[in-house]
Design a protein around this motif. Structure first.
Motif, short mmCIF file in Angstrom:
data_model
loop_
_atom_site.label_atom_id
_atom_site.label_comp_id
_atom_site.label_asym_id
_atom_site.label_seq_id
_atom_site.Cartn_x
_atom_site.Cartn_y
_atom_site.Cartn_z
N GLU A 210 -8.07 10.28 7.33
CA GLU A 210 -8.74 9.80 6.11
C GLU A 210 -8.29 8.38 5.76
O GLU A 210 -9.11 7.52 5.43
N VAL A 211 -6.99 8.13 5.83
CA VAL A 211 -6.47 6.80 5.51
C VAL A 211 -6.99 5.78 6.52
O VAL A 211 -7.34 4.66 6.16
N ASP B 145 -9.82 5.92 8.17
CA ASP B 145 -11.26 5.69 7.96
C ASP B 145 -11.54 4.75 6.79
O ASP B 145 -12.54 4.04 6.81
N THR B 146 -10.70 4.80 5.75
CA THR B 146 -10.92 3.95 4.58
C THR B 146 -9.60 3.32 4.13
O THR B 146 -9.06 3.66 3.07
N GLU C 231 -8.88 0.59 2.78
CA GLU C 231 -8.91 -0.19 1.54
C GLU C 231 -8.93 0.69 0.28
O GLU C 231 -8.81 0.19 -0.83
N ASP C 232 -9.05 1.99 0.44
CA ASP C 232 -9.14 2.92 -0.70
C ASP C 232 -7.73 3.18 -1.26
O ASP C 232 -7.00 4.04 -0.76
N LEU C 233 -7.37 2.46 -2.31
CA LEU C 233 -6.04 2.56 -2.90
C LEU C 233 -5.80 3.92 -3.55
O LEU C 233 -4.70 4.46 -3.49
N LEU C 234 -6.82 4.51 -4.15
CA LEU C 234 -6.69 5.83 -4.76
C LEU C 234 -6.35 6.88 -3.70
O LEU C 234 -5.45 7.71 -3.88
N LEU C 235 -7.05 6.84 -2.58
CA LEU C 235 -6.77 7.75 -1.47
C LEU C 235 -5.36 7.52 -0.93
O LEU C 235 -4.62 8.47 -0.65
N SER C 236 -4.98 6.27 -0.80
CA SER C 236 -3.65 5.93 -0.31
C SER C 236 -2.56 6.53 -1.20
O SER C 236 -1.60 7.12 -0.72
N LYS D 197 0.86 -1.18 0.00
CA LYS D 197 0.00 0.00 0.00
C LYS D 197 0.90 1.23 0.00
O LYS D 197 1.86 1.29 0.76
#
Length: 156
Positions: A119-120, A122-123, A125-130, A10
């Motif tokens: 933010e990371v 909270d989600t 699994e969100d690869l775009l946010l990561s 990640k």
């Protein structure tokens, strides 16, 4: 000592460290920033205690040992290998990773890191946010390096 591969990593993650000392190396660069508690690091024989707002740059293939104190929580930026980057990205990474280093962050970047970390968290699994968080922090750290507000150093 474990050797961790970069098959799937990640870009940004938040981890808690146990009091147990762990040791490993990996074939990608890594930025580590303490969010809460304290962490002890030894990178290629150079040790330091890292408090919130401080961190370290770990170059690929550097053996490093670490443990947590006081429920340590870390923000980890796992950065791709040079062969996976374009020329512009390679040049930017070389500015951050001329060697292993410990650093102190200013209050402004610390505040942003706290928001991005939430933010990371909270989600996760969100690869775009990561990826977006990783890219934002890398750009900020490079800017701080060029304006002399980010100085890789051995912490006292």
């Amino acid at each position: 000592m474990k050797n961790i591969s970069a098959d799937f990593i990640k870009p940004t993650e938040i981890i808690g460290l146990s009091h147990e000392v762990n040791s490993h190396q990996h074939n990608y660069n890594q930025l580590v920033i303490t969010l809460k508690g304290r962490a002890e690091f030894n990178i290629a024989g150079v040790g330091n205690l890292i408090l919130p707002g401080q961190g370290c740059a770990i170059t690929a293939s550097s053996n490093h040992a670490f443990s947590g104190i006081d429920a340590a929580q870390l923000l980890i930026l796992n950065l791709p290998c040079e062969k996976e980057m374009g020329i512009d990205d390679r040049q930017r990474m070389n500015l951050l990773f001329s060697g292993n280093a410990y650093f102190q962050l200013d209050n402004q970047i610390q505040a942003l890191i706290q928001l991005l970390a939430l933010e990371v968290q909270d989600t996760p699994e969100d690869l775009l946010l990561s990826r977006a968080c990783s890219n934002t922090l890398i750009a900020l750290l490079q800017r701080h390096l060029h304006t002399n507000r980010f100085r890789p150093q051995r912490l006292k």
